[in-house]
Motif scaffolding. Structure first.
Motif, PDB file in Angstrom:
ATOM      1  N   GLU A   1       0.830  -1.201   0.000  1.00 64.90           N
ATOM      2  CA  GLU A   1       0.000   0.000   0.000  1.00 64.90           C
ATOM      3  C   GLU A   1       0.867   1.254   0.000  1.00 64.90           C
ATOM      4  N   VAL A   2       1.932   1.241   0.807  1.00 65.22           N
ATOM      5  CA  VAL A   2       2.797   2.423   0.851  1.00 65.22           C
ATOM      6  C   VAL A   2       3.487   2.626  -0.500  1.00 65.22           C
ATOM      7  N   GLY A   3       3.925   1.522  -1.130  1.00 62.34           N
ATOM      8  CA  GLY A   3       4.594   1.661  -2.420  1.00 62.34           C
ATOM      9  C   GLY A   3       3.683   2.294  -3.456  1.00 62.34           C
ATOM     10  N   VAL A   4       2.460   1.741  -3.608  1.00 64.36           N
ATOM     11  CA  VAL A   4       1.531   2.285  -4.604  1.00 64.36           C
ATOM     12  C   VAL A   4       1.104   3.691  -4.217  1.00 64.36           C
ATOM     13  N   GLY A   5       0.844   3.920  -2.914  1.00 66.42           N
ATOM     14  CA  GLY A   5       0.404   5.241  -2.474  1.00 66.42           C
ATOM     15  C   GLY A   5       1.435   6.310  -2.773  1.00 66.42           C
ATOM     16  N   LEU A   6       2.705   6.023  -2.478  1.00 69.35           N
ATOM     17  CA  LEU A   6       3.726   7.041  -2.734  1.00 69.35           C
ATOM     18  C   LEU A   6       3.930   7.242  -4.225  1.00 69.35           C
ATOM     19  N   ALA A   7       3.764   6.183  -5.029  1.00 70.48           N
ATOM     20  CA  ALA A   7       3.860   6.375  -6.485  1.00 70.48           C
ATOM     21  C   ALA A   7       2.747   7.298  -6.970  1.00 70.48           C
ATOM     22  N   MET A   8       1.533   7.131  -6.410  1.00 66.68           N
ATOM     23  CA  MET A   8       0.433   8.017  -6.803  1.00 66.68           C
ATOM     24  C   MET A   8       0.692   9.441  -6.350  1.00 66.68           C
ATOM     25  N   VAL A   9       1.227   9.595  -5.126  1.00 68.59           N
ATOM     26  CA  VAL A   9       1.549  10.945  -4.632  1.00 68.59           C
ATOM     27  C   VAL A   9       2.551  11.612  -5.563  1.00 68.59           C
ATOM     28  N   MET A  10       3.536  10.823  -6.001  1.00 67.29           N
ATOM     29  CA  MET A  10       4.565  11.390  -6.883  1.00 67.29           C
ATOM     30  C   MET A  10       3.965  11.799  -8.230  1.00 67.29           C
ATOM     31  N   LEU A  11       3.003  10.984  -8.716  1.00 65.16           N
ATOM     32  CA  LEU A  11       2.335  11.329  -9.981  1.00 65.16           C
ATOM     33  C   LEU A  11       1.555  12.634  -9.839  1.00 65.16           C
ATOM     34  N   VAL A  12       0.825  12.765  -8.722  1.00 62.35           N
ATOM     35  CA  VAL A  12       0.073  14.004  -8.480  1.00 62.35           C
ATOM     36  C   VAL A  12       1.033  15.180  -8.383  1.00 62.35           C
ATOM     37  N   TYR A  13       2.163  14.981  -7.695  1.00 63.07           N
ATOM     38  CA  TYR A  13       3.125  16.077  -7.547  1.00 63.07           C
ATOM     39  C   TYR A  13       3.681  16.492  -8.903  1.00 63.07           C
ATOM     40  N   ARG A  14       3.948  15.501  -9.773  1.00 54.97           N
ATOM     41  CA  ARG A  14       4.524  15.841 -11.071  1.00 54.97           C
ATOM     42  C   ARG A  14       3.525  16.626 -11.919  1.00 54.97           C
ATOM     43  N   ASN A  15       2.241  16.307 -11.781  1.00 52.33           N
ATOM     44  CA  ASN A  15       1.241  16.990 -12.598  1.00 52.33           C
ATOM     45  C   ASN A  15       0.850  18.351 -12.042  1.00 52.33           C
ATOM     46  N   ARG A  16       0.901  18.532 -10.709  1.00 56.23           N
ATOM     47  CA  ARG A  16       0.325  19.745 -10.129  1.00 56.23           C
ATOM     48  C   ARG A  16       1.309  20.546  -9.310  1.00 56.23           C
ATOM     49  N   ARG A  17       2.534  20.044  -9.084  1.00 51.03           N
ATOM     50  CA  ARG A  17       3.536  20.746  -8.260  1.00 51.03           C
ATOM     51  C   ARG A  17       3.050  20.942  -6.830  1.00 51.03           C
ATOM     52  N   SER A  18       2.147  20.111  -6.361  1.00 52.49           N
ATOM     53  CA  SER A  18       1.644  20.239  -4.996  1.00 52.49           C
ATOM     54  C   SER A  18       0.978  18.921  -4.622  1.00 52.49           C
ATOM     55  N   ILE A  19       1.091  18.535  -3.332  1.00 52.61           N
ATOM     56  CA  ILE A  19       0.392  17.323  -2.898  1.00 52.61           C
ATOM     57  C   ILE A  19      -0.618  17.663  -1.813  1.00 52.61           C
ATOM     58  N   ALA A  20      -1.122  18.906  -1.808  1.00 50.71           N
ATOM     59  CA  ALA A  20      -2.174  19.273  -0.854  1.00 50.71           C
ATOM     60  C   ALA A  20      -3.476  18.614  -1.283  1.00 50.71           C
ATOM     61  N   LEU A  21      -4.055  17.821  -0.375  1.00 53.40           N
ATOM     62  CA  LEU A  21      -5.216  17.013  -0.764  1.00 53.40           C
ATOM     63  C   LEU A  21      -6.448  17.864  -1.012  1.00 53.40           C
ATOM     64  N   ASP A  22      -6.555  19.051  -0.356  1.00 55.82           N
ATOM     65  CA  ASP A  22      -7.776  19.827  -0.552  1.00 55.82           C
ATOM     66  C   ASP A  22      -7.765  20.591  -1.874  1.00 55.82           C
ATOM     67  N   GLU A  23      -6.643  20.548  -2.597  1.00 56.29           N
ATOM     68  CA  GLU A  23      -6.631  21.184  -3.912  1.00 56.29           C
ATOM     69  C   GLU A  23      -7.029  20.217  -5.025  1.00 56.29           C
ATOM     70  N   LEU A  24      -7.150  18.938  -4.679  1.00 53.36           N
ATOM     71  CA  LEU A  24      -7.542  17.937  -5.688  1.00 53.36           C
ATOM     72  C   LEU A  24      -9.060  17.892  -5.753  1.00 53.36           C
ATOM     73  N   SER A  25      -9.670  18.830  -6.477  1.00 53.08           N
ATOM     74  CA  SER A  25     -11.133  18.940  -6.434  1.00 53.08           C
ATOM     75  C   SER A  25     -11.756  18.817  -7.817  1.00 53.08           C
ATOM     76  N   GLU A  26     -11.043  18.192  -8.773  1.00 51.77           N
ATOM     77  CA  GLU A  26     -11.625  18.087 -10.114  1.00 51.77           C
ATOM     78  C   GLU A  26     -12.867  17.214 -10.125  1.00 51.77           C
ATOM     79  N   MET A  27     -12.936  16.212  -9.238  1.00 53.12           N
ATOM     80  CA  MET A  27     -14.046  15.267  -9.270  1.00 53.12           C
ATOM     81  C   MET A  27     -15.200  15.729  -8.404  1.00 53.12           C
ATOM     82  N   ARG A  28     -15.136  16.994  -7.885  1.00 49.26           N
ATOM     83  CA  ARG A  28     -16.235  17.465  -7.045  1.00 49.26           C
ATOM     84  C   ARG A  28     -17.495  17.612  -7.895  1.00 49.26           C
ATOM     85  N   GLY A  29     -18.619  17.122  -7.397  1.00 48.87           N
ATOM     86  CA  GLY A  29     -19.857  17.101  -8.172  1.00 48.87           C
ATOM     87  C   GLY A  29     -20.541  18.461  -8.198  1.00 48.87           C
TER      88      GLY A  29
END
Lengths: 104, 179
Positions: A76-104
């Motif tokens: 879980e940690v391996g996959v989770g950190l890979a996802m965090v790194m992907l988010v960081y590469r795309n957005r230059r930030s890993i703040a979870l409250d800024e990930l709001s594209e899927m908000r309805g």
């Protein structure tokens, strides 16, 4: 040793982990809180395997489950950190409250 | 509770003083470190406090006579997972220092949730186990017994876990790869 010792310690650690998951904004810190929760569950499993010991022989099933949880947590940690790194590469930030594209 | 039992003339339960003292000492350190993990303003310090929590957890496993799980805990968590966390911190942040905005805007909401959960679980645990004691095991769970369990009745879940680990490794590589 009193049985409540292990279980109360595990419960309090679990609650600290839940607080961390709710309160933290940084994705890596949320993963650390998830590790706290998984470890609390492991402590419970080992405590119960001792609690269910018959005539001094420890019940092994709890140990096997704890080892499985350790393996799953590592994955879980391996996959989770890979996802965090992907988010960081795309957005230059890993703040979870800024990930709001899927908000309805 | 033990003093009350002794006054009633009931049989004094087996209490290993050294085990109890070390349990409470390690538990206090672990609780303090866990609170620091979720409250510190420095993300690297949070990782280092987490090392203390995980090492204390390995010591508690030893007190529960689970030697093999304790060694696995040290190898996997303190050895591998913490290195992974530190890599994650270094690769996702430029500055290594105190940072003000590690918490959500509505982080105080977490405190009543955690306290409520702790209250309910603590009440249930104390209500159910009240004075039960853990038995003193004759010996620790032998590694042979654990391997016998894993490789015969738990063989199918064990193979499933190996595939999960393989899938996780491949998935992590695919996700983190630069195209």
């Amino acid at each position: 040793m009193l049985a409540v010792n292990f279980f109360l310690l595990a419960a309090v650690l679990f609650c600290i982990g839940v607080y961390g998951v709710i309160a933290r904004r940084n994705a890596v810190l949320v993963l650390m809180s998830v590790e706290l929760i998984l470890n609390a569950v492991n402590l419970n499993l080992l405590g119960f395997s001792l609690y269910n010991a018959e005539s001094g022989n420890v019940n092994i099933d709890g140990h096997v489950f704890a080892l499985f949880i350790i393996a799953i947590a590592a994955a879980e940690v391996g996959v989770g950190l890979a996802m965090v790194m992907l988010v960081y590469r795309n957005r230059r930030s890993i703040a979870l409250d800024e990930l709001s594209e899927m908000r309805g | 509770m033990i003093a009350l039992l002794a006054q009633d003339g009931a049989e004094l339960p087996d209490v290993n003083v050294a085990v109890n003292v070390s349990f409470y000492a390690i538990a206090a350190v672990m609780l303090f470190a866990a609170i620091r993990v979720v409250s510190t303003r420095n993300i690297v310090h949070a990782a280092l406090w987490l090392v203390i929590v995980l090492s204390g957890m390995a010591a508690q496993y030893l007190l529960a006579s689970a030697e093999f799980v304790a060694v696995s805990q040290v190898l996997v968590y303190v050895g591998a997972v913490m290195v992974l966390f530190l890599f994650g911190i270094m690769l996702t942040r430029a500055q290594i220092g105190a940072e003000g905005n590690l918490n959500n805007r509505n982080w105080p909401l977490g405190i009543p949730v955690a306290l409520l959960l702790a209250g309910v679980m603590g009440w249930a645990i104390i209500d159910f186990f009240s004075d039960d004691t853990l038995p003193e095991p004759n010996s620790g769970a032998s590694t042979q017994a654990i391997s016998d369990q894993i490789l015969s009745p738990y063989l199918a879940p064990f193979l499933a876990v190996t595939f999960v680990l393989l899938a996780a490794a491949i998935g992590a590589i695919v996700l983190a790869r630069k195209d």
